[in-house]
Design a protein around this motif. Structure first.
Motif, short mmCIF file in Angstrom:
data_model
loop_
_atom_site.label_atom_id
_atom_site.label_comp_id
_atom_site.label_asym_id
_atom_site.label_seq_id
_atom_site.Cartn_x
_atom_site.Cartn_y
_atom_site.Cartn_z
N VAL A 23 0.84 -1.20 0.00
CA VAL A 23 0.00 0.00 0.00
C VAL A 23 0.87 1.25 0.00
N ARG A 24 1.91 1.27 0.82
CA ARG A 24 2.80 2.45 0.88
C ARG A 24 3.45 2.71 -0.48
N GLU A 29 3.67 6.13 -5.14
CA GLU A 29 3.61 6.22 -6.61
C GLU A 29 2.53 7.23 -7.03
N LEU A 30 1.36 7.13 -6.44
CA LEU A 30 0.27 8.05 -6.77
C LEU A 30 0.65 9.49 -6.43
N ALA A 45 1.06 12.51 -17.82
CA ALA A 45 1.14 12.43 -16.36
C ALA A 45 -0.23 12.16 -15.75
N GLN A 46 -1.27 12.75 -16.32
CA GLN A 46 -2.62 12.52 -15.82
C GLN A 46 -3.04 11.07 -16.04
N HIS A 47 -2.69 10.52 -17.21
CA HIS A 47 -3.00 9.12 -17.47
C HIS A 47 -2.23 8.20 -16.52
N ALA A 48 -0.95 8.49 -16.30
CA ALA A 48 -0.14 7.69 -15.37
C ALA A 48 -0.70 7.79 -13.95
N THR A 49 -1.19 8.95 -13.58
CA THR A 49 -1.79 9.12 -12.26
C THR A 49 -3.07 8.31 -12.14
N ARG A 55 -4.24 1.28 -9.24
CA ARG A 55 -3.44 0.29 -8.50
C ARG A 55 -3.64 0.43 -6.99
N LEU A 56 -3.63 1.68 -6.52
CA LEU A 56 -3.85 1.90 -5.09
C LEU A 56 -5.24 1.42 -4.69
#
Length: 140
Positions: A23-24, A29-30, A45-49, A55-56
């Protein structure tokens, strides 16, 4: 975008410490990616976020019971970010396809601008409510 590796994972170890590492890693990453995603034209960057939020969210769906209500609140926040950023990404995908249709392109650009503002407001609201900090504390 490839997920960050989880450092210190012990397959034979206890669930909670291993879950906390996962989780950390996803939370870090987020948060790291979101910094770059707050610029209006940062589509990549928005897509990667969005992917990081997904994932989180997924790891929190599995492990939130280990960490309590703060983890559940973070799961809901990640889901909300993922949804908004997904809609934003849909605009980014469609815009090049409709550039020849001025009225449709204008509608999509306006929608993208609104969704971007919504993303920034969500991120700032979640940060000011301490959602991510509370999740981090619950992992200790």
């Amino acid at each position: 975008m490839k997920a960050r590796p989880v450092e210190g994972f012990d397959p034979s170890g206890a669930l909670r410490p291993n879950a906390a590492r996962i989780v950390r890693t996803r939370l870090d990453e987020l948060c790291d990616l979101a910094e770059g995603a707050l610029a209006p034209g940062a589509a990549d960057a928005q897509h990667a976020t969005r992917i990081a939020a997904k994932r989180l969210r997924y790891v929190l769906e599995l492990f939130a019971p280990c960490f309590g209500e703060d983890a559940e609140a973070a799961r809901r926040a990640a889901k909300e970010l993922q949804s908004t950023l997904g809609d934003l990404h849909d605009c980014d995908i469609m815009l090049p396809k409709v550039e020849g249709i001025a009225s449709l392109a204008a509608v999509l650009r306006e929608r993208r601008e609104r969704l971007f503002r919504e993303f920034v407001a969500l991120w700032q609201a979640q940060a000011s409510r301490g959602v991510w900090a509370a999740l981090e504390r619950s992992l200790r």
